[in-house]
Design a protein around this motif. Structure first.
Motif, PDB file in Angstrom:
ATOM      1  N   ASP A  55       0.835  -1.198   0.000  1.00 44.94           N
ATOM      2  CA  ASP A  55       0.000   0.000   0.000  1.00 44.94           C
ATOM      3  C   ASP A  55       0.872   1.251   0.000  1.00 44.94           C
ATOM      4  N   TRP A 110      -9.615   7.659   2.537  1.00 42.31           N
ATOM      5  CA  TRP A 110      -8.680   6.543   2.709  1.00 42.31           C
ATOM      6  C   TRP A 110      -9.241   5.530   3.710  1.00 42.31           C
ATOM      7  N   LEU A 166      -5.859   3.331  -3.856  1.00 41.24           N
ATOM      8  CA  LEU A 166      -5.050   3.877  -2.765  1.00 41.24           C
ATOM      9  C   LEU A 166      -3.921   4.757  -3.294  1.00 41.24           C
TER      10      LEU A 166
END
Length: 125
Positions: A4, A45, A99
């Motif tokens: 991520d 997020w 992301l």
């Protein structure tokens, strides 16, 4: 498997706005506020992570069940296992792209902006 990207950091409990030394034309110090656009990215997020984690958990459970010999007793079962494996791969790609988009936008968005409320003006009116 993808790693991520960095998440936008929420405002810290004791975090202070940037300090600027007043110049010749800037007698009062600037008023700052935490950027609402940046805050929306922090919220986005967190929201996206919860949804993506839920999807991944469900797909992982389905994948584990599909691979179990007690679930499938026919060669057609392998086709379903392959389908679920493909969905997991697509979800990982989707997760990475979403992301990354949020992270890139947060990197380009200032955390603090000058406040318009309570800012001194030369000509009130």
């Amino acid at each position: 498997m993808y790693v991520d990207p960095p998440a936008p950091r929420p405002k810290g409990r004791n975090e202070e706005p940037p300090h600027s030394t007043p110049g010749a034309l800037e007698t009062p110090q600037r008023a700052w506020e935490f950027n609402p656009d940046y805050e929306r990215l922090v919220v986005a997020w967190k929201t996206v992570m919860l949804q993506l984690d839920t999807l991944r958990t469900v797909l992982d459970k389905a994948y584990g069940l599909a691979k179990s010999p007690q679930t499938w007793d026919a060669p057609v079962g392998e086709r379903y296992v392959e389908d679920i494996r493909e969905w997991r791969t697509r979800l990982a790609l989707y997760r990475h792209s979403v992301l990354t988009a949020i992270s890139d936008e947060a990197a380009d968005t200032p955390r603090w902006v000058q406040a318009t409320a309570n800012a001194p003006h030369a000509f009130p009116g």
